[in-house]
Design a protein around this motif. Structure first.
Motif, PDB file in Angstrom:
ATOM      1  N   PHE A   1      23.231  68.223  36.230  1.00  0.00           N
ATOM      2  CA  PHE A   1      22.096  67.438  35.759  1.00  0.00           C
ATOM      3  C   PHE A   1      21.674  66.417  36.773  1.00  0.00           C
ATOM      4  O   PHE A   1      20.540  66.388  37.235  1.00  0.00           O
ATOM      5  CB  PHE A   1      22.505  66.629  34.528  1.00  0.00           C
ATOM      6  CG  PHE A   1      22.186  67.277  33.262  1.00  0.00           C
ATOM      7  CD1 PHE A   1      20.912  67.247  32.771  1.00  0.00           C
ATOM      8  CD2 PHE A   1      23.173  67.914  32.559  1.00  0.00           C
ATOM      9  CE1 PHE A   1      20.623  67.849  31.586  1.00  0.00           C
ATOM     10  CE2 PHE A   1      22.888  68.515  31.378  1.00  0.00           C
ATOM     11  CZ  PHE A   1      21.628  68.491  30.877  1.00  0.00           C
ATOM     12  N   THR A   2      22.619  65.555  37.090  1.00  0.00           N
ATOM     13  CA  THR A   2      22.283  64.431  37.950  1.00  0.00           C
ATOM     14  C   THR A   2      21.867  64.949  39.319  1.00  0.00           C
ATOM     15  O   THR A   2      20.944  64.447  39.930  1.00  0.00           O
ATOM     16  CB  THR A   2      23.461  63.459  38.047  1.00  0.00           C
ATOM     17  OG1 THR A   2      24.657  64.207  38.223  1.00  0.00           O
ATOM     18  CG2 THR A   2      23.586  62.665  36.772  1.00  0.00           C
TER      19      THR A   2
ATOM     20  N   ILE B   1      18.179  66.313  39.122  1.00  0.00           N
ATOM     21  CA  ILE B   1      17.201  65.230  39.126  1.00  0.00           C
ATOM     22  C   ILE B   1      17.054  64.686  40.530  1.00  0.00           C
ATOM     23  O   ILE B   1      15.961  64.524  41.050  1.00  0.00           O
ATOM     24  CB  ILE B   1      17.650  64.077  38.202  1.00  0.00           C
ATOM     25  CG1 ILE B   1      17.393  64.459  36.774  1.00  0.00           C
ATOM     26  CG2 ILE B   1      16.905  62.814  38.562  1.00  0.00           C
ATOM     27  CD1 ILE B   1      16.645  63.404  36.005  1.00  0.00           C
ATOM     28  N   ALA B   2      18.192  64.465  41.169  1.00  0.00           N
ATOM     29  CA  ALA B   2      18.165  63.889  42.500  1.00  0.00           C
ATOM     30  C   ALA B   2      17.464  64.836  43.477  1.00  0.00           C
ATOM     31  O   ALA B   2      16.632  64.409  44.263  1.00  0.00           O
ATOM     32  CB  ALA B   2      19.585  63.601  42.969  1.00  0.00           C
TER      33      ALA B   2
END
Lengths: 329, 303
Positions: free
Chosen positions: B293-294, B297-298
């Motif tokens: 996820f993170t 997004i990044a």
């Protein structure tokens, strides 16, 4: 990876190479083919693009244009079944909008939401990211997950819970108030407090997104730069101001733009929490549009609203890109 | 950023940061003091972030008297499943759950296929119109979804797709974000590899399906998580595209239930139980896959 045994078991839509296209050519000793001509790549490119483009055209491009067309008509409920019967009324919807107090109020409410909400979200996201990135070495994942969890949670559930949390009679915040001998106000039932409450919820919900962006941005800053600053005797604040913030500009720009766009479109929060009330104090443009369009079936009018919002969003985005980009280099 | 090393980069990088872990010559004391302060601040923040979740989870198991107690009771003294039972009596949760799953799976699969295809074309195929299509994708990223709702509703009505899975899926079957993400990842695949395959006579479809797709599995994972969750949490379109309660997705069912005084009847217990049931699977999946996820997004944000 061996590709010489190309059996082309796949339903090959496009075969490489002009002329004989027998991809099952023997694994060994198959003669080398010429580099596929531009024509083949051209065809392959379009064939690979087609499914997306068809869906894009039907479900995005056409509706975007249709909204524009509809905004110049008196499109109403009967036109859902007979779209072509709608009457062209020129700019009437648009002129009506700017004397419509309800719309102006929704515009103001949206602006309020953005002007207060965006800086808070960006600032808190930045602070959390910096703390997570520089201050701690343990439990990093734990904290990151904790701050990001609200982002992935269904907005409806979030709104239901927040409504409950803010309930003046038996909510969580009311409880905290009574602990210190105060009576909690009716947050969502008060014209002045409903919007700030909703902003608080939106900030709570979106800090995680911004945090993740900033963490990625921070990690892209070469550590040597920081080291050098520290060796030169920069303190934490100087390092933050002189190194971190300038080098984070691209991330800051991106985070600000997407947060602003998201907040300008705010719909779910007021829809589930307040239905726009009390006295339209949390009626946002999107919610107003939804109501005009799908509750009252004033679809032409609602389309005009959608386009005004779109123009506002584009304008603000361009402005932000300019303002923030100028300082980048 | 290379496709294969991307996931996990966010979480592994910090530990490697030099200068963070007490290097020689660095004064230790002030740093540890500062560190304590940072932990305190972050913990306080985390408490605020998680309080509504905890409140919801605990309230779902409270009795009516404890739900309305003032001052509020955090931990139920008498754990009860009454709220869940009441809710299941009034709301056909398994049905809505299945609706949400079906829609989210269809949306995810179609995005994986169509966005990868276009991503491949944009990243690796040299064809006339490529730049224009990419411009279109970037433009599509900027357009707010609200702009399409009204004609989309009319279109779906005309096609007779209101209250159908097709009506819920089609508008989301191929998103610009997915194309963008897949293109970014596929660009890092060396051209030589594909060139070699072409020399050996592999068709573009074969190259895409057998060579490129296996190489971008991490990106596919990221995209699936994002798309599935986006669909699972989507609210506005399902709200518009369904009139028949039998076709409601979970969020629409819960929202309808929550805002209808005749149904929820002010029973916060039931609403907390419902919210808990909707949020739980999402949080479990998120915690299990949070790295992707993170990272996703990044990645999407940085390029």
């Amino acid at each position: 990876m061996s590709t010489t045994t190309g059996k082309a078991a796949e339903p090959a839509k496009v075969q490489a190479g002009p002329g004989t296209t027998s991809p099952a050519a023997g694994p060994k000793g198959s003669r080398r083919r010429r580099k596929p001509s531009m024509g083949v790549q051209n065809m392959a490119g379009w064939l690979f693009s087609t499914p997306f483009l068809v869906l894009f055209l039907v479900f995005m491009a056409v509706p975007i244009i249709a909204t524009l067309v509809m905004s110049f008509t008196d499109f109403g409920l009967r036109n859902v079944t007979h779209p072509l019967d709608a009457n062209f009324i020129g700019f009437e919807n648009y002129t009506k909008l700017f004397s419509d107090e309800k719309f102006l109020k929704s515009l103001f409410n949206t602006a309020y939401f953005v002007v207060v909400g965006v800086p808070l979200t960006i600032l808190l996201g930045l602070v959390v990211a910096v703390l997570l990135n520089n201050g701690i070495d343990r439990a990093r994942t734990f904290f990151r997950v904790g701050f990001y969890a609200p982002v992935v949670t269904t907005i409806v559930a979030v709104a239901v819970v927040w409504r409950f949390v803010l309930d003046p009679s038996d909510g969580l915040v009311a409880g905290l108030f009574s602990e210190v001998g105060l009576t909690a106000p009716d947050f969502l039932g008060s014209e002045t407090l409903a919007m700030p409450s909703m902003i608080a919820m939106a900030v709570w919900r979106n800090v995680g997104t911004v945090m993740v962006l900033f963490i990625a941005g921070l990690q892209a800053i070469p550590t040597e730069v920081r080291e050098a600053a520290r060796l030169d005797g920069a303190n934490v604040w100087q390092e933050f101001k002189g190194i971190t913030v300038p080098l984070l500009r691209p991330t800051l720009l991106y985070a600000t733009v997407i947060t602003t766009i998201g907040y300008l479109n705010v719909f779910e929060e007021p829809f589930v929490m307040t239905q726009g009330g009390p006295s339209d104090s949390t009626l946002t443009v999107s919610l107003n549009m939804y109501r005009e369009g799908f509750n009252f079936f004033h679809m032409g009018y609602a389309s005009a609203m959608a386009y005004v919002l779109f123009v506002v969003i584009m304008g603000i985005t361009v402005l932000q890109l300019r303002l923030l980009k100028d300082n980048t280099k | 950023m290379s496709a294969t090393s991307a996931p996990g980069a966010v979480s592994t990088a910090p530990s490697k940061k030099p200068g963070e872990d007490g290097r020689p010559g660095r004064p230790e004391r002030p740093r540890s003091l500062k560190r304590v302060l940072v932990y305190v601040l972050l913990s306080f923040g985390l408490l605020i972030m998680s309080a509504p979740f905890l409140w919801m989870a605990l309230s779902a198991f409270k009795t009516t008297s404890e739900l309305t107690a003032s001052p509020p009771v955090w931990i139920p003294t008498e754990w009860t499943l009454e709220n869940f039972r009441d809710l299941l009596d009034k709301l056909d949760l398994p049905l809505y759950f299945m609706n949400s799953v079906i829609v989210a799976v269809l949306v995810t699969v179609s995005n994986l296929v169509f966005c990868s295809m276009l991503g491949y074309a944009l990243a690796k195929l040299n064809f006339a119109g490529r730049n224009k299509i990419f411009g279109l994708v970037l433009g599509a990223l900027m357009v707010p979804g609200n702009l399409m709702l009204l004609p989309l509703f009319v279109l779906m009505s005309k096609m007779g797709l209101i209250d159908s899975y097709a009506g819920l899926v089609l508008p989301f079957a191929a998103g610009a974000f997915g194309v963008f993400l897949m293109r970014q990842f596929m660009q890092s695949i060396p051209d030589e590899l594909l060139e070699a395959a072409r020399m050996d006579g592999a068709g573009e479809w074969y190259i895409f399906w057998r060579i490129v797709m296996p190489l971008v599995k991490p990106a596919l994972a990221t995209l699936s998580i994002f798309t599935f969750l986006g669909s699972w949490n989507n609210f506005v379109w399902p709200l518009i595209a369904t009139n028949d309660p039998d076709k409601y997705t979970l969020p629409v069912a819960l929202a309808t239930f929550a805002t209808d005084p005749n149904k929820a009847g002010g029973s916060n217990g039931m609403l907390m139980a419902g919210s808990f049931l909707i949020v739980l699977p999402v949080l479990v999946v998120f915690i299990a896959l949070q790295r992707h996820f993170t990272q996703g997004i990044a990645t999407a944000g940085m390029k």
